[in-house]
Design a protein around this motif. Structure first.
Motif, PDB file in Angstrom:
ATOM      1  N   GLY A 169       0.813  -1.215   0.000  1.00  0.00           N
ATOM      2  CA  GLY A 169       0.000   0.000   0.000  1.00  0.00           C
ATOM      3  C   GLY A 169       0.843   1.260   0.000  1.00  0.00           C
ATOM      4  O   GLY A 169       0.570   2.200  -0.740  1.00  0.00           O
TER       5      GLY A 169
ATOM      6  N   ALA B 283       2.454   1.731  -3.418  1.00  0.00           N
ATOM      7  CA  ALA B 283       1.456   2.173  -4.383  1.00  0.00           C
ATOM      8  C   ALA B 283       1.064   3.619  -4.116  1.00  0.00           C
ATOM      9  O   ALA B 283       0.920   4.420  -5.043  1.00  0.00           O
ATOM     10  N   GLY B 284       0.944   3.969  -2.836  1.00  0.00           N
ATOM     11  CA  GLY B 284       0.588   5.335  -2.477  1.00  0.00           C
ATOM     12  C   GLY B 284       1.646   6.323  -2.929  1.00  0.00           C
ATOM     13  O   GLY B 284       1.332   7.371  -3.495  1.00  0.00           O
TER      14      GLY B 284
ATOM     15  N   PHE C 238       1.516   6.582  -6.521  1.00  0.00           N
ATOM     16  CA  PHE C 238       0.311   7.325  -6.870  1.00  0.00           C
ATOM     17  C   PHE C 238       0.577   8.823  -6.766  1.00  0.00           C
ATOM     18  O   PHE C 238       0.126   9.610  -7.596  1.00  0.00           O
TER      19      PHE C 238
ATOM     20  N   GLY D 162       0.341   1.621  -8.331  1.00  0.00           N
ATOM     21  CA  GLY D 162      -0.034   2.949  -7.851  1.00  0.00           C
ATOM     22  C   GLY D 162       0.048   3.985  -8.961  1.00  0.00           C
ATOM     23  O   GLY D 162      -0.835   4.832  -9.121  1.00  0.00           O
TER      24      GLY D 162
ATOM     25  N   ILE E 270      -2.829   3.602 -11.391  1.00  0.00           N
ATOM     26  CA  ILE E 270      -4.054   4.175 -10.828  1.00  0.00           C
ATOM     27  C   ILE E 270      -4.001   5.692 -10.936  1.00  0.00           C
ATOM     28  O   ILE E 270      -4.983   6.343 -11.308  1.00  0.00           O
TER      29      ILE E 270
ATOM     30  N   PHE F 210      -8.880   2.042 -14.662  1.00  0.00           N
ATOM     31  CA  PHE F 210      -8.749   2.220 -13.223  1.00  0.00           C
ATOM     32  C   PHE F 210      -9.088   0.936 -12.471  1.00  0.00           C
ATOM     33  O   PHE F 210      -8.428   0.573 -11.505  1.00  0.00           O
TER      34      PHE F 210
ATOM     35  N   GLY G 187      -6.679  -1.198  -9.727  1.00  0.00           N
ATOM     36  CA  GLY G 187      -7.307  -0.958  -8.430  1.00  0.00           C
ATOM     37  C   GLY G 187      -7.764  -2.252  -7.788  1.00  0.00           C
ATOM     38  O   GLY G 187      -7.497  -2.508  -6.617  1.00  0.00           O
TER      39      GLY G 187
ATOM     40  N   LEU H  55      -4.750  -4.412  -6.721  1.00  0.00           N
ATOM     41  CA  LEU H  55      -4.136  -3.888  -5.504  1.00  0.00           C
ATOM     42  C   LEU H  55      -4.984  -4.264  -4.295  1.00  0.00           C
ATOM     43  O   LEU H  55      -4.489  -4.782  -3.291  1.00  0.00           O
ATOM     44  N   PHE H  56      -6.300  -4.064  -4.433  1.00  0.00           N
ATOM     45  CA  PHE H  56      -7.209  -4.367  -3.327  1.00  0.00           C
ATOM     46  C   PHE H  56      -7.164  -5.850  -2.979  1.00  0.00           C
ATOM     47  O   PHE H  56      -7.014  -6.215  -1.814  1.00  0.00           O
TER      48      PHE H  56
ATOM     49  N   VAL I 214      -3.777  -6.835  -1.261  1.00  0.00           N
ATOM     50  CA  VAL I 214      -3.676  -6.370   0.116  1.00  0.00           C
ATOM     51  C   VAL I 214      -4.659  -7.126   1.000  1.00  0.00           C
ATOM     52  O   VAL I 214      -4.319  -7.551   2.103  1.00  0.00           O
ATOM     53  N   LEU I 215      -5.870  -7.347   0.481  1.00  0.00           N
ATOM     54  CA  LEU I 215      -6.877  -8.067   1.260  1.00  0.00           C
ATOM     55  C   LEU I 215      -6.418  -9.480   1.580  1.00  0.00           C
ATOM     56  O   LEU I 215      -6.495  -9.932   2.723  1.00  0.00           O
TER      57      LEU I 215
ATOM     58  N   THR J 272      -3.766  -9.455   4.187  1.00  0.00           N
ATOM     59  CA  THR J 272      -4.302  -9.081   5.497  1.00  0.00           C
ATOM     60  C   THR J 272      -5.065 -10.241   6.113  1.00  0.00           C
ATOM     61  O   THR J 272      -4.910 -10.550   7.301  1.00  0.00           O
ATOM     62  N   VAL J 273      -5.895 -10.894   5.293  1.00  0.00           N
ATOM     63  CA  VAL J 273      -6.655 -12.051   5.783  1.00  0.00           C
ATOM     64  C   VAL J 273      -5.701 -13.125   6.291  1.00  0.00           C
ATOM     65  O   VAL J 273      -5.868 -13.666   7.382  1.00  0.00           O
TER      66      VAL J 273
END
Lengths: 331, 315
Positions: free
Chosen positions: B247, B250-251, B254, B267, B270, B284, B288, B291-292, B295-296, B299-300
Motif C-alpha cells: 500500500g 502504491a501510495g 500514486f 499505484g 491508478i 482504473f 485498483g 491492488l485491493f 492487500v486483502l 491481510t486475511v
C-alpha cells in the motif's frame, strides 16, 4: 505529577529540536540552490547573489539554522538597511514560490485540515467503536461475522482507490454530490456538508475498520477477566456489567490509538486532501514538495511533528486519568 | 476465541519453555481455513504470474513498453477501441488509453516491482526491528535508552511527508532501492517496539536464566533462546507488514514520487487512470482491483495466522 510533566515537556522540546535540526539539514543540503529557482530563467549572477544575500544563503549552514530557529521565536529580518523585510515571530520564512508568509499560509489552511479530521474522527469513532462493541457483545452471530468481514475489507482498500470509486459514482455517474471544494460553513452550510461528506467517508472508513477490530478484541479480552467474572457472579445485569465494568478498561487502548491517529491527521491528510483537491495542510505539503519549496516543506514537517509529539503527551495524560492502574505506577 | 482456547489460569506459572508453534501444525491449521486457503491460492497465482511475466508477454505478443496505436480510437482522443477498455483476444485486459500499452503486461510487470519492493522492505524492516528490539529489550540500560529514543524520534516524524520529500529531492538513482531504504527507515520502530516488550518478559524467564547459568554468551542467548520464542509474533507481523508496504509503495507511486515511469507500478497506473476514469473506467478498475485483492489476501492471511498462533499460545 509536576515533576513528571516537567520531564515529559523537556523530552518533547528536545525531540522537536532534533526533528527540526534533522529536517533542516536534510532539505537544505539535498536540494538545489533555491536562489537559482527563485530568480527564474532570465537571471544575472548579480541578481542571484543579491537574493542569496537577502535570504542569508551565503552564511554557513549552522548560522542559517540558528537564524531559522531564532526567527521562530523572535522573528527575523531579511536583508539589511532600507530594503529589509521584517518577519514577525513565529517566522517560518516566505515561500520561494509565491513569496507568501509561510505562517499565514499555514494558518489559512489549517481550518480545512481540522474540518476534514474532526468530521472523519466523529464518523469513525461512531462506526468503528459501535461496530466493535456490537461484534464483541454478539460474538459469533452473523452480525459479528458480517461487520468483521467488512472491517477486513475496509483495512485493505487504499484510500485513494476508495476516493476515486466514490467520486466516479457519486459525482460523475449519478451526480448526487458536487465536486468537493473547501466551502466555508458560514457561506453555505448545506454545500459545506455535501463537499466534505466524501472526504470524511473516505478517511473514516479505513480508521473505522481498524477501530472496529481493535474495540472488539479489547472488549472480548476484558470480558474474560477475573473482575468481570466476579461482577457476573454477584448477579449484575448484563447491560450494567458492560457499561460499568467492561467499557472503561477496554476503551483505554482505543483512546491511545485515537489520540495518535487524530494528531497525525491534523498535520494533513495528504492523500485524501490531494485527491479531492481540498486546500488543507496536506495538499500544501504535497504541492510544496512538488515545487521544492523548502520553507514550506520545513514548516509543514515541523507542524506535523508538533501535533504528533503533543498528541502523544496528551494521550499519556488522558491514559492515567482513564486507567487508575497506570496512575499508581506513574512517577 | 476458538473452542480449543483453555480457560486462563491466573497464578499458575507458565511452563518453563513453551515449545514454539511448529511449522507443521501452523500450516495444518491454516489449511483447514477456507478463506486462508483461497487467499494463499490467489497470492501464489499472482506470484507465479509475476515471475512468468516475460513468458506471458511473449505469449500475447505485447511487452509492457510497446505502444499499440492500432488499438486506440484517434478520433476520440486516444480512448481504446471496443468495449471495456479495449479488451480483445490480442489484449486480454485491454490497453491503456492514449498510448495503447497492454494492461496485462503492465499489471504483471508492475506486480514484480510492487512485490519486490514490499518484500525487500519487509525483510529489511524485520531484521532491523528484530535485532534492535531484542538488543534493547535484553541489555536494557543505556542501550535501551538509545534505541528507545531513536524509536520515539522516528515515530513522531510525519513519515509520509518526509518520505515524499526525500524521494522527490533526490533527483535520480535507483528509485526502488531508495524506496526500500526510506520505507524501512521509518518502519522498523513499529517492529522493534513489539519485539522489545516481548524480549523484556522473555529475558526474565527461567530458561534464559538457565542458559546464562550454563555459561552461554549474550549473543547465543539472544539468537538461540529468545529469538525462537519470538518466531510466531515475527511471522504475524511480517505477514501484516507486506500488505502495508504494498500500500505504501502504491501510495507513493500514486503521488508521483515512487517508481519512475515508464517502469510500471500499480499505484502509478491508478494515478494515470485518474484523468481517464470518466471515459475509460476499466483502466482504473484493473490495477485498483488487483491492488485491493492482494492487500486483502495478505491481510486475511496475517489475521488468520495471528488467530492460530494466539490459540496455540493460549493452549
Amino acid at each position: 505529577m509536576a515533576r513528571y510533566l516537567l520531564g515529559r515537556l523537556t523530552a518533547v522540546v528536545l525531540l522537536l529540536a532534533a526533528i527540526c535540526l534533522f529536517t533542516y539539514f536534510i532539505f537544505f543540503s539535498l536540494s538545489a540552490d533555491p536562489a537559482v529557482s527563485i530568480c527564474g530563467k532570465t537571471c544575472t549572477p548579480e541578481r542571484i547573489d543579491s537574493i542569496r544575500d537577502t535570504l542569508g544563503l551565503n552564511e554557513p549552514l549552522l548560522t542559517q539554522f540558528w537564524h531559522f530557529v531564532s526567527g521562530l521565536f523572535a522573528g527575523r529580518d531579511y536583508g539589511t538597511g532600507a530594503t529589509a523585510i521584517r518577519c514577525e515571530a513565529p517566522c517560518f520564512g516566505y515561500s520561494f514560490q509565491t513569496n507568501e508568509s509561510v505562517w499565514h499560509m499555514m494558518t489559512g489552511r489549517l481550518p480545512v485540515s481540522v474540518t476534514v479530521t474532526v468530521g472523519a474522527a466523529v464518523l469513525w469513532l461512531l462506526i468503528g467503536v459501535g461496530a466493535g462493541l456490537l461484534g464483541a457483545v454478539k460474538q459469533g452471530t452473523w452480525w459479528d461475522r458480517a461487520s468483521m468481514t467488512l472491517a477486513l475489507g475496509g483495512v485493505a482498500v487504499p484510500n485513494y482507490v476508495l476516493a476515486l470509486v466514490l467520486q466516479y459514482f457519486l459525482v460523475v455517474r449519478f451526480q448526487i454530490l458536487p465536486f468537493p471544494s473547501a466551502v466555508s460553513f458560514s457561506a453555505d452550510p448545506f454545500l459545506w456538508f455535501q463537499s466534505y461528506l466524501m472526504p470524511w467517508t473516505v478517511l473514516a472508513l479505513v480508521y473505522a475498520s481498524m477501530y472496529a477490530r481493535l474495540t472488539r478484541a479489547n472488549v472480548i479480552d476484558t470480558l474474560s477477566e477475573n473482575f468481570l467474572r466476579t461482577a457476573r457472579a454477584k448477579g449484575i445485569s448484563r447491560p450494567l456489567l458492560l457499561r460499568r465494568h467492561a467499557l472503561r478498561p477496554s476503551l483505554t487502548p482505543v483512546v491511545t490509538v485515537f489520540g495518535m491517529d487524530f494528531a497525525g491527521l491534523l498535520g494533513g491528510a495528504l492523500i485524501t486532501e490531494k485527491v479531492f483537491g481540498l486546500n488543507g495542510i496536506g495538499k500544501m505539503a504535497a504541492d510544496s514538495i512538488a515545487k521544492n519549496d523548502q520553507p514550506v516543506i520545513m514548516a509543514v514537517t515541523l507542524l506535523a511533528a508538533f501535533f504528533a509529539v503533543f498528541g502523544n503527551v496528551i494521550v499519556d495524560l488522558l491514559y492515567s486519568a482513564l486507567d487508575p492502574r497506570v496512575r499508581t505506577t506513574s512517577p | 476465541m476458538t473452542a480449543t482456547t483453555a480457560l486462563p489460569e491466573p497464578g499458575t506459572a507458565a511452563p518453563p519453555a513453551p515449545p514454539p508453534p511448529a511449522g507443521g501444525s501452523l500450516t495444518r491449521a491454516l489449511l483447514r481455513d477456507r478463506t486462508a486457503v483461497i487467499s494463499t491460492g490467489f497470492l501464489l497465482l499472482l506470484c507465479l504470474l509475476a515471475l512468468c511475466a516475460p513468458l506471458v508477454s511473449q505469449l500475447t505478443g505485447n511487452g509492457p513498453y510497446t505502444f499499440d496505436s492500432a488499438a486506440l480510437d484517434s478520433h476520440l482522443g486516444g480512448v481504446p477501441h471496443g468495449a471495456l477498455g479495449g479488451i480483445s483476444a490480442e489484449h486480454p485486459l485491454g490497453v491503456e488509453p492514449q498510448n495503447g500499452r497492454d494492461i496485462l503486461a503492465r499489471v504483471l510487470y508492475g506486480a514484480r516491482v510492487s512485490l519486490t519492493i514490499a518484500l525487500s522492505s519487509t525483510v529489511l524492516t524485520g531484521c532491523l526491528g528484530v535485532v534492535l528490539g531484542m538488543t534493547a529489550g535484553y541489555f536494557k540500560g543505556w542501550v535501551d535508552q538509545v534505541v528507545s529514543r531513536l524509536m520515539d524520534f522516528l515515530m513522531s516524524f510525519p513519515a509520509l511527508i518526509f518520505m515524499i520529500a526525500i524521494l522527490s529531492s533526490v533527483p535520480s538513482g535507483n528509485r526502488s532501492v531508495l524506496l526500500v531504504a526510506v520505507i524501512s527507515l521509518f518502519g522498523w520502530p513499529y517492529f522493534a517496539r513489539v519485539i522489545r516488550a516481548q524480549t523484556m518478559t522473555l529475558a526474565g524467564r527461567e530458561f534464559v536464566e538457565a542458559a546464562h547459568a550454563s555459561g552461554a554468551r549474550s549473543a547465543a542467548v539472544l539468537f538461540r533462546e529468545i529469538l525462537p520464542n519470538l518466531r510466531s509474533s515475527v511471522i504475524v507481523m511480517v505477514t501484516l507488514a507486506v500488505p502495508g508496504y504494498i500500500g505504501t509503495e502504491a501510495g507513493l507511486s500514486f503521488l508521483g514520487v515512487g517508481v519512475s515511469p515508464p517502469t510500471p507500478s500499480w499505484g502509478q497506473m491508478i494515478s494515470t487512470s485518474v484523468s481517464w476514469y470518466a471515459v475509460d473506467p476499466m483502466f482504473f478498475v484493473i490495477p485498483g482491483a488487483l491492488l485491493f485483492s492482494t492487500v486483502l489476501s495478505l491481510t486475511v492471511l496475517g489475521d488468520r495466522l495471528r488467530a492460530v498462533t494466539d490459540a496455540q499460545g493460549a493452549r
